[in-house]
Motif scaffolding. Structure first.
Motif, PDB file in Angstrom:
ATOM      1  N   LEU A 122      50.935  33.403  49.389  1.00  0.00           N
ATOM      2  CA  LEU A 122      49.888  33.817  50.631  1.00  0.00           C
ATOM      3  C   LEU A 122      50.457  35.209  51.193  1.00  0.00           C
ATOM      4  O   LEU A 122      49.713  35.997  51.664  1.00  0.00           O
ATOM      5  N   TYR A 123      51.884  35.017  51.273  1.00  0.00           N
ATOM      6  CA  TYR A 123      52.394  36.174  52.129  1.00  0.00           C
ATOM      7  C   TYR A 123      52.183  37.523  51.293  1.00  0.00           C
ATOM      8  O   TYR A 123      52.062  38.617  51.897  1.00  0.00           O
ATOM      9  N   ARG A 124      52.091  37.432  49.950  1.00  0.00           N
ATOM     10  CA  ARG A 124      51.891  38.774  49.277  1.00  0.00           C
ATOM     11  C   ARG A 124      50.907  38.184  48.332  1.00  0.00           C
ATOM     12  O   ARG A 124      50.818  38.442  46.813  1.00  0.00           O
ATOM     13  N   SER A 125      49.569  38.173  48.972  1.00  0.00           N
ATOM     14  CA  SER A 125      48.399  37.442  47.860  1.00  0.00           C
ATOM     15  C   SER A 125      47.988  38.607  47.095  1.00  0.00           C
ATOM     16  O   SER A 125      47.849  39.799  47.551  1.00  0.00           O
ATOM     17  N   GLU A 126      47.912  38.229  45.988  1.00  0.00           N
ATOM     18  CA  GLU A 126      46.852  38.812  44.887  1.00  0.00           C
ATOM     19  C   GLU A 126      45.431  38.532  45.065  1.00  0.00           C
ATOM     20  O   GLU A 126      44.747  39.325  44.221  1.00  0.00           O
ATOM     21  N   PHE A 127      45.110  37.693  45.987  1.00  0.00           N
ATOM     22  CA  PHE A 127      43.615  37.322  45.961  1.00  0.00           C
ATOM     23  C   PHE A 127      43.021  37.464  47.194  1.00  0.00           C
ATOM     24  O   PHE A 127      41.969  36.807  47.310  1.00  0.00           O
ATOM     25  N   TRP A 128      43.607  38.429  48.172  1.00  0.00           N
ATOM     26  CA  TRP A 128      43.009  38.906  49.301  1.00  0.00           C
ATOM     27  C   TRP A 128      42.574  37.737  50.235  1.00  0.00           C
ATOM     28  O   TRP A 128      41.769  37.548  50.872  1.00  0.00           O
ATOM     29  N   ALA A 129      43.424  36.820  50.103  1.00  0.00           N
ATOM     30  CA  ALA A 129      43.263  35.278  50.672  1.00  0.00           C
ATOM     31  C   ALA A 129      44.013  35.614  52.392  1.00  0.00           C
ATOM     32  O   ALA A 129      44.954  36.339  52.403  1.00  0.00           O
ATOM     33  N   SER A 130      43.400  34.844  53.186  1.00  0.00           N
ATOM     34  CA  SER A 130      43.865  34.842  54.467  1.00  0.00           C
ATOM     35  C   SER A 130      44.480  33.598  54.852  1.00  0.00           C
ATOM     36  O   SER A 130      45.004  33.402  56.025  1.00  0.00           O
ATOM     37  N   THR A 131      44.065  32.517  54.177  1.00  0.00           N
ATOM     38  CA  THR A 131      44.776  31.116  54.524  1.00  0.00           C
ATOM     39  C   THR A 131      45.129  30.490  53.252  1.00  0.00           C
ATOM     40  O   THR A 131      44.942  30.688  52.180  1.00  0.00           O
ATOM     41  N   GLU A 132      46.028  29.641  53.351  1.00  0.00           N
ATOM     42  CA  GLU A 132      46.651  28.637  52.337  1.00  0.00           C
ATOM     43  C   GLU A 132      45.203  28.161  51.346  1.00  0.00           C
ATOM     44  O   GLU A 132      45.599  28.101  50.263  1.00  0.00           O
ATOM     45  N   ALA A 133      44.374  27.508  52.262  1.00  0.00           N
ATOM     46  CA  ALA A 133      43.151  26.870  51.410  1.00  0.00           C
ATOM     47  C   ALA A 133      42.601  28.028  50.635  1.00  0.00           C
ATOM     48  O   ALA A 133      42.171  27.929  49.132  1.00  0.00           O
ATOM     49  N   GLU A 142      42.540  27.922  46.468  1.00  0.00           N
ATOM     50  CA  GLU A 142      41.086  27.913  45.733  1.00  0.00           C
ATOM     51  C   GLU A 142      41.076  29.211  44.652  1.00  0.00           C
ATOM     52  O   GLU A 142      40.596  29.038  43.477  1.00  0.00           O
ATOM     53  N   ARG A 143      41.543  30.619  45.052  1.00  0.00           N
ATOM     54  CA  ARG A 143      41.235  31.770  44.249  1.00  0.00           C
ATOM     55  C   ARG A 143      42.431  31.612  43.085  1.00  0.00           C
ATOM     56  O   ARG A 143      42.155  32.278  42.208  1.00  0.00           O
ATOM     57  N   ALA A 144      43.526  31.104  43.597  1.00  0.00           N
ATOM     58  CA  ALA A 144      44.331  31.179  42.219  1.00  0.00           C
ATOM     59  C   ALA A 144      44.136  30.171  41.349  1.00  0.00           C
ATOM     60  O   ALA A 144      44.356  30.261  40.096  1.00  0.00           O
ATOM     61  N   LEU A 145      43.493  28.984  41.814  1.00  0.00           N
ATOM     62  CA  LEU A 145      43.071  27.940  40.734  1.00  0.00           C
ATOM     63  C   LEU A 145      41.815  28.592  39.816  1.00  0.00           C
ATOM     64  O   LEU A 145      41.794  28.425  38.738  1.00  0.00           O
ATOM     65  N   HIS A 146      41.076  29.462  40.385  1.00  0.00           N
ATOM     66  CA  HIS A 146      39.858  30.042  39.823  1.00  0.00           C
ATOM     67  C   HIS A 146      40.314  30.951  39.008  1.00  0.00           C
ATOM     68  O   HIS A 146      40.007  31.055  37.867  1.00  0.00           O
ATOM     69  N   HIS A 147      41.354  31.816  39.294  1.00  0.00           N
ATOM     70  CA  HIS A 147      42.267  32.732  38.297  1.00  0.00           C
ATOM     71  C   HIS A 147      42.645  32.164  37.248  1.00  0.00           C
ATOM     72  O   HIS A 147      42.344  32.490  36.273  1.00  0.00           O
ATOM     73  N   LEU A 148      43.420  31.210  37.243  1.00  0.00           N
ATOM     74  CA  LEU A 148      44.009  30.570  36.374  1.00  0.00           C
ATOM     75  C   LEU A 148      42.961  29.846  35.323  1.00  0.00           C
ATOM     76  O   LEU A 148      43.070  30.041  34.054  1.00  0.00           O
ATOM     77  N   GLU A 149      41.744  29.181  35.793  1.00  0.00           N
ATOM     78  CA  GLU A 149      40.844  28.758  35.003  1.00  0.00           C
ATOM     79  C   GLU A 149      40.320  29.908  34.078  1.00  0.00           C
ATOM     80  O   GLU A 149      39.885  29.693  33.046  1.00  0.00           O
ATOM     81  N   ARG A 150      39.766  30.894  34.822  1.00  0.00           N
ATOM     82  CA  ARG A 150      39.231  32.080  34.087  1.00  0.00           C
ATOM     83  C   ARG A 150      40.353  32.441  32.927  1.00  0.00           C
ATOM     84  O   ARG A 150      39.474  32.939  31.896  1.00  0.00           O
ATOM     85  N   VAL A 151      41.397  32.758  33.264  1.00  0.00           N
ATOM     86  CA  VAL A 151      42.170  33.052  32.424  1.00  0.00           C
ATOM     87  C   VAL A 151      42.268  32.212  30.853  1.00  0.00           C
ATOM     88  O   VAL A 151      41.981  32.573  29.840  1.00  0.00           O
ATOM     89  N   VAL A 152      42.067  30.762  31.339  1.00  0.00           N
ATOM     90  CA  VAL A 152      42.292  29.870  30.270  1.00  0.00           C
ATOM     91  C   VAL A 152      40.672  30.001  29.379  1.00  0.00           C
ATOM     92  O   VAL A 152      40.883  30.107  28.278  1.00  0.00           O
ATOM     93  N   GLN A 153      39.738  30.409  30.100  1.00  0.00           N
ATOM     94  CA  GLN A 153      38.349  30.330  29.397  1.00  0.00           C
ATOM     95  C   GLN A 153      38.328  31.905  28.576  1.00  0.00           C
ATOM     96  O   GLN A 153      37.916  31.740  27.401  1.00  0.00           O
TER      97      GLN A 153
END
Length: 442
Positions: free
Chosen positions: A177-188, A192-203
């Motif tokens: 989160l401190y150096r987010s690649e996902f433009w996130a502002s909260t841990e949640a 969520e966005r890191a998991l989405h990114h991972l799944e999209r790469v798998v796909q």
């Protein structure tokens, strides 16, 4: 007759510069300290000067230097049987596996021993590929998994780039989160966005081509990145959805470093394979391994596993594992690491951060912490690595050995560290940060 200490130390430096080729270094300018002895959280150099070892050497010395029980176990085993091939049964090997499995989650049944963490990850990758019949391995950009063929290419940091000779490796960004690649502002959001990114790469890579997801449970050299709640269980869900093997690398994070026996204990996740080394015996004798779930182990019940090492389960290493894990359990070493992190080290580092604008973020758990150093807290511009190296030298000049990486000071003492030793170290960090701020911030 033994040579005087000053003569031996001079000889050590002479031989080092003449004959030793050092890791990850340009060789010409090196001038390594000669370490002569150590006990607990301290080491002594060739001049008789004592240092607090808040690097734990390479973040592996969880039980501290010179633990008498581990030293005695190695000596006893050397007198009984110094070496034996891995194809024979040996009591020390069996007891080491039994001790390790006693701390693993339910469902783990076997241990494959290696010489260290790199070849543990190497063999875990091999197991996953053979189990699935697939090739690709997904890992983080912010990661380090070792310096063997596949492990170094699974690594995400700069060391991968000149070594990319292994096939089938794909990298993703993990949560930070401190150096987010996902433009996130909260841990949640970050989770969520890191998991989405991972799944999209798998796909995008094709799920039927992905053998394994290999992650450090807590990223170590890449920044001491503790995953947000829900991230690792989410990774396991993705792995299960697509028939992928989840490998958790506990080489640095395991055996007390995070304040629990395994870091995964704190994250409600069970992988298919666990790799370990370092803290399992604090590096007294080189050792590592792969802990196999029953599912993966069964793959090789009637099928030859095409891997092995001459020193797999070396009896001296195995004896040191048994003694180290028994001593850690009986002496409350893991509990001490948890208490120190919660009550002493974590609060102390946060107090330092409040006083020093050079510290952008403090993060960690147990005896596994990092100070993320910045020139500007609003922009989070990192302090240049060369300046952090200069700070490491300044810390050593004040009697503290530090582990640094990029713009960070990693605060990683042995799990046996005391409140008083932490207080000494915090005072030294305070002095060095003050001096660095005068130089860098004016």
């Amino acid at each position: 007759m033994t040579a005087p200490q000053d003569v031996r130390a001079g000889r050590a430096r002479e031989l080092d510069r003449a004959h030793i080729f050092h890791s990850w270094s340009a060789q010409a300018g090196l001038d390594p300290m000669t370490v002569v002895t150590g006990r607990g959280c301290e080491v002594v150099d060739e001049d008789g000067r004592t240092y607090l070892d808040f690097s734990s050497q390479l973040v592996n010395l969880n039980i501290g230097h010179g633990h008498p029980r581990v030293v005695a176990a190695i000596q006893e085993q050397a007198g009984l049987l110094a070496t034996v091939a891995p194809g024979y049964a040996n009591l020390a090997r069996g007891e080491a596996a039994e001790r390790i499995l006693s701390h693993a989650p339910d469902g783990f049944t076997k241990v494959f021993f290696t010489n260290g963490g790199a070849d543990a990850n190497e063999n875990a990758i091999r197991m996953a590929r053979l189990h699935t019949g697939r090739d690709k391995v997904i890992s983080f950009y912010r990661s380090y998994h070792g310096n063997t063929g596949a492990a170094i290419v699974a690594t995400g940091d700069w060391r991968r780039v000149p070594n990319e000779y292994a096939r089938g490796h794909v990298h993703v960004f993990g949560p930070f989160l401190y150096r987010s690649e996902f433009w996130a502002s909260t841990e949640a959001e970050e989770c969520e966005r890191a998991l989405h990114h991972l799944e999209r790469v798998v796909q995008a890579e094709g799920p039927s081509s992905v053998a394994a997801i290999l992650l450090e449970t807590v990223v170590g050299t890449g920044g001491v990145l503790v995953p947000p709640p829900g991230y690792l269980p989410g990774v396991r869900e993705i792995a299960d959805r697509y028939g992928i093997v989840l490998i958790l690398d506990e080489v640095m994070a395991g055996f007390g470093r995070t304040g629990s026996w395994f870091a995964l204990d704190q994250h409600d996740v069970v992988p298919h394979l666990i790799t370990f080394a370092k803290g399992v015996n604090s590096g007294y004798v080189p050792a590592g391994g792969v802990i196999l779930s029953a599912e993966i182990s069964a793959t090789f019940d009637d099928r030859v596993f095409p891997g092995g090492l001459t020193y797999s389960g070396h009896p001296l290493a195995m004896a040191s594992i048994v003694a180290a894990l028994d001593a850690m359990a009986e002496e409350g070493v893991v509990e001490n690491a948890a208490r120190i992190g919660e009550d002493v080290l974590g609060p102390g580092l946060r107090t330092l951060a409040a006083r020093h604008p050079l510290v952008g973020e403090v993060r960690g758990t147990g005896v596994f912490w990092a100070l993320d150093l910045v020139l500007d807290r609003s922009t989070r511009e990192p302090v240049p690595a060369a300046e952090v190296v200069a700070m490491r030298a300044a810390l050593a000049a004040r009697g503290l050995l530090a582990f640094v990486a990029d713009n960070r000071i990693h605060v990683v003492p042995p799990c046996v560290v005391t409140d008083q030793e932490v207080a000494r170290a915090l005072a030294i960090y305070d002095e060095v940060l003050t001096d660095a701020e005068e130089r860098l911030l004016g």
